[in-house]
Scaffold this motif. Structure first.
Motif, PDB file in Angstrom:
ATOM      1  N   VAL A   1      38.386  34.113  39.543  1.00 60.01           N
ATOM      2  CA  VAL A   1      38.731  34.245  38.128  1.00 60.01           C
ATOM      3  C   VAL A   1      38.798  35.730  37.799  1.00 60.01           C
ATOM      4  O   VAL A   1      37.857  36.474  38.080  1.00 60.01           O
ATOM      5  CB  VAL A   1      37.693  33.531  37.226  1.00 60.01           C
ATOM      6  N   ARG A   2      39.916  36.159  37.208  1.00 65.97           N
ATOM      7  CA  ARG A   2      40.097  37.568  36.857  1.00 65.97           C
ATOM      8  C   ARG A   2      40.506  37.683  35.389  1.00 65.97           C
ATOM      9  O   ARG A   2      41.262  36.865  34.887  1.00 65.97           O
ATOM     10  CB  ARG A   2      41.190  38.213  37.713  1.00 65.97           C
ATOM     11  N   TYR A   3      39.995  38.730  34.742  1.00 64.20           N
ATOM     12  CA  TYR A   3      40.298  38.959  33.327  1.00 64.20           C
ATOM     13  C   TYR A   3      40.647  40.423  33.095  1.00 64.20           C
ATOM     14  O   TYR A   3      39.994  41.313  33.657  1.00 64.20           O
ATOM     15  CB  TYR A   3      39.101  38.582  32.448  1.00 64.20           C
ATOM     16  N   ARG A   4      41.652  40.637  32.287  1.00 60.13           N
ATOM     17  CA  ARG A   4      41.983  41.969  31.773  1.00 60.13           C
ATOM     18  C   ARG A   4      42.325  41.836  30.299  1.00 60.13           C
ATOM     19  O   ARG A   4      43.018  40.901  29.903  1.00 60.13           O
ATOM     20  CB  ARG A   4      43.183  42.565  32.513  1.00 60.13           C
ATOM     21  N   LYS A   5      41.814  42.783  29.528  1.00 54.19           N
ATOM     22  CA  LYS A   5      42.022  42.759  28.079  1.00 54.19           C
ATOM     23  C   LYS A   5      43.511  42.855  27.729  1.00 54.19           C
ATOM     24  O   LYS A   5      43.980  42.251  26.777  1.00 54.19           O
ATOM     25  CB  LYS A   5      41.256  43.916  27.433  1.00 54.19           C
ATOM     26  N   ASN A   6      44.257  43.637  28.515  1.00 56.50           N
ATOM     27  CA  ASN A   6      45.699  43.769  28.298  1.00 56.50           C
ATOM     28  C   ASN A   6      46.351  44.144  29.623  1.00 56.50           C
ATOM     29  O   ASN A   6      45.670  44.349  30.624  1.00 56.50           O
ATOM     30  CB  ASN A   6      46.003  44.817  27.211  1.00 56.50           C
ATOM     31  N   ALA A   7      47.691  44.252  29.605  1.00 59.53           N
ATOM     32  CA  ALA A   7      48.436  44.519  30.841  1.00 59.53           C
ATOM     33  C   ALA A   7      48.767  45.998  31.008  1.00 59.53           C
ATOM     34  O   ALA A   7      49.628  46.347  31.824  1.00 59.53           O
ATOM     35  CB  ALA A   7      49.704  43.674  30.859  1.00 59.53           C
ATOM     36  N   ASN A   8      48.100  46.877  30.281  1.00 62.27           N
ATOM     37  CA  ASN A   8      48.384  48.312  30.370  1.00 62.27           C
ATOM     38  C   ASN A   8      48.307  48.834  31.805  1.00 62.27           C
ATOM     39  O   ASN A   8      49.018  49.753  32.174  1.00 62.27           O
ATOM     40  CB  ASN A   8      47.433  49.122  29.482  1.00 62.27           C
ATOM     41  N   PHE A   9      47.412  48.283  32.596  1.00 66.90           N
ATOM     42  CA  PHE A   9      47.258  48.718  33.985  1.00 66.90           C
ATOM     43  C   PHE A   9      47.630  47.599  34.949  1.00 66.90           C
ATOM     44  O   PHE A   9      47.153  47.555  36.076  1.00 66.90           O
ATOM     45  CB  PHE A   9      45.818  49.192  34.236  1.00 66.90           C
ATOM     46  N   GLY A  10      48.458  46.671  34.511  1.00 68.31           N
ATOM     47  CA  GLY A  10      48.893  45.559  35.357  1.00 68.31           C
ATOM     48  C   GLY A  10      48.217  44.258  34.955  1.00 68.31           C
ATOM     49  O   GLY A  10      47.245  44.241  34.201  1.00 68.31           O
ATOM     50  N   GLU A  11      48.774  43.179  35.444  1.00 66.19           N
ATOM     51  CA  GLU A  11      48.249  41.845  35.169  1.00 66.19           C
ATOM     52  C   GLU A  11      46.926  41.634  35.907  1.00 66.19           C
ATOM     53  O   GLU A  11      46.675  42.253  36.942  1.00 66.19           O
ATOM     54  CB  GLU A  11      49.255  40.782  35.621  1.00 66.19           C
ATOM     55  N   ALA A  12      46.105  40.730  35.383  1.00 65.54           N
ATOM     56  CA  ALA A  12      44.781  40.470  35.964  1.00 65.54           C
ATOM     57  C   ALA A  12      44.863  40.066  37.431  1.00 65.54           C
ATOM     58  O   ALA A  12      44.041  40.494  38.248  1.00 65.54           O
ATOM     59  CB  ALA A  12      44.055  39.402  35.153  1.00 65.54           C
ATOM     60  N   GLU A  13      45.862  39.274  37.785  1.00 61.43           N
ATOM     61  CA  GLU A  13      45.935  38.774  39.162  1.00 61.43           C
ATOM     62  C   GLU A  13      46.193  39.895  40.181  1.00 61.43           C
ATOM     63  O   GLU A  13      45.885  39.740  41.359  1.00 61.43           O
ATOM     64  CB  GLU A  13      46.975  37.661  39.310  1.00 61.43           C
ATOM     65  N   THR A  14      46.708  41.031  39.727  1.00 64.52           N
ATOM     66  CA  THR A  14      46.963  42.140  40.660  1.00 64.52           C
ATOM     67  C   THR A  14      45.666  42.782  41.152  1.00 64.52           C
ATOM     68  O   THR A  14      45.690  43.559  42.095  1.00 64.52           O
ATOM     69  CB  THR A  14      47.857  43.227  40.024  1.00 64.52           C
ATOM     70  N   THR A  15      44.541  42.442  40.525  1.00 64.79           N
ATOM     71  CA  THR A  15      43.259  43.018  40.941  1.00 64.79           C
ATOM     72  C   THR A  15      42.636  42.272  42.121  1.00 64.79           C
ATOM     73  O   THR A  15      41.589  42.669  42.612  1.00 64.79           O
ATOM     74  CB  THR A  15      42.258  43.050  39.764  1.00 64.79           C
ATOM     75  N   VAL A  16      43.273  41.190  42.555  1.00 59.45           N
ATOM     76  CA  VAL A  16      42.771  40.464  43.729  1.00 59.45           C
ATOM     77  C   VAL A  16      43.435  41.103  44.958  1.00 59.45           C
ATOM     78  O   VAL A  16      44.428  40.615  45.479  1.00 59.45           O
ATOM     79  CB  VAL A  16      43.050  38.944  43.639  1.00 59.45           C
ATOM     80  N   THR A  17      42.854  42.198  45.376  1.00 58.74           N
ATOM     81  CA  THR A  17      43.402  43.017  46.456  1.00 58.74           C
ATOM     82  C   THR A  17      43.230  42.332  47.812  1.00 58.74           C
ATOM     83  O   THR A  17      42.418  41.402  47.939  1.00 58.74           O
ATOM     84  CB  THR A  17      42.679  44.373  46.490  1.00 58.74           C
ATOM     85  N   PRO A  18      43.949  42.805  48.818  1.00 59.87           N
ATOM     86  CA  PRO A  18      43.762  42.228  50.165  1.00 59.87           C
ATOM     87  C   PRO A  18      42.304  42.289  50.639  1.00 59.87           C
ATOM     88  O   PRO A  18      41.824  41.337  51.259  1.00 59.87           O
ATOM     89  CB  PRO A  18      44.673  43.096  51.045  1.00 59.87           C
ATOM     90  N   SER A  19      41.575  43.368  50.326  1.00 61.60           N
ATOM     91  CA  SER A  19      40.173  43.431  50.758  1.00 61.60           C
ATOM     92  C   SER A  19      39.327  42.410  49.993  1.00 61.60           C
ATOM     93  O   SER A  19      38.416  41.797  50.559  1.00 61.60           O
ATOM     94  CB  SER A  19      39.605  44.841  50.605  1.00 61.60           C
ATOM     95  N   LYS A  20      39.632  42.195  48.708  1.00 62.02           N
ATOM     96  CA  LYS A  20      38.925  41.179  47.914  1.00 62.02           C
ATOM     97  C   LYS A  20      39.236  39.788  48.484  1.00 62.02           C
ATOM     98  O   LYS A  20      38.342  38.948  48.607  1.00 62.02           O
ATOM     99  CB  LYS A  20      39.350  41.283  46.439  1.00 62.02           C
ATOM    100  N   GLN A  21      40.499  39.552  48.842  1.00 59.69           N
ATOM    101  CA  GLN A  21      40.884  38.272  49.437  1.00 59.69           C
ATOM    102  C   GLN A  21      40.111  38.018  50.730  1.00 59.69           C
ATOM    103  O   GLN A  21      39.636  36.904  50.962  1.00 59.69           O
ATOM    104  CB  GLN A  21      42.390  38.254  49.723  1.00 59.69           C
ATOM    105  N   ALA A  22      39.967  39.051  51.556  1.00 61.84           N
ATOM    106  CA  ALA A  22      39.238  38.900  52.823  1.00 61.84           C
ATOM    107  C   ALA A  22      37.782  38.538  52.563  1.00 61.84           C
ATOM    108  O   ALA A  22      37.222  37.667  53.249  1.00 61.84           O
ATOM    109  CB  ALA A  22      39.335  40.191  53.636  1.00 61.84           C
TER     110      ALA A  22
END
Length: 123
Positions: free
Chosen positions: A61-82
């Motif tokens: 589950v990812r949350y961002r207040k706004n898309a100023n720095f990209g959508e919330a789902e973009t924070t699930v990086t390859p290292s986070k996925q691993a």
């Protein structure tokens, strides 16, 4: 008397719990079954574990207040996925599930501002 001010970390944990609850309720409405929340191991944490028929679903589950720095789902990086994959493997082993024979997938439930997105089989 001094008032205790919550730390930023405490606020972030509360925000995280709030959106995990929203995600869980949404997924239950979609027919998934709740299994566990905040499953922790030495490699990391899985926000939600659900079941979709016979398939175990590990949800980030990812949350961002706004898309100023990209959508919330973009924070699930390859290292986070691993890390999530490794935590899921340990969870399955600790629950006596055979990884070779157990159906599972990784979903992302992302909230950016007022928009929510459920990404099935995200990685």
């Amino acid at each position: 008397m001094l008032q205790h001010q919550p730390t930023q970390q405490t606020k972030n944990k509360n925000i995280g719990k709030h959106y995990e609850l929203i995600a869980c309720q949404f997924l239950i409405q979609q027919g998934l079954v709740f299994v566990a929340q905040n499953s922790q191991c030495r490699l990391g944490e899985i926000d939600l574990i659900m079941r979709d028929k016979q398939c175990f679903v590990f949800v980030e589950v990812r949350y961002r207040k706004n898309a100023n720095f990209g959508e919330a789902e973009t924070t699930v990086t390859p290292s986070k996925q691993a890390k999530i994959r490794q935590a899921a493997q340990l969870w399955m082993i600790s629950n006596n599930l055979n990884i070779e024979e157990t159906e599972f997938r990784f979903d992302v439930f992302a909230v950016t501002g007022k928009n929510q997105k459920w990404i099935i089989n995200a990685f």
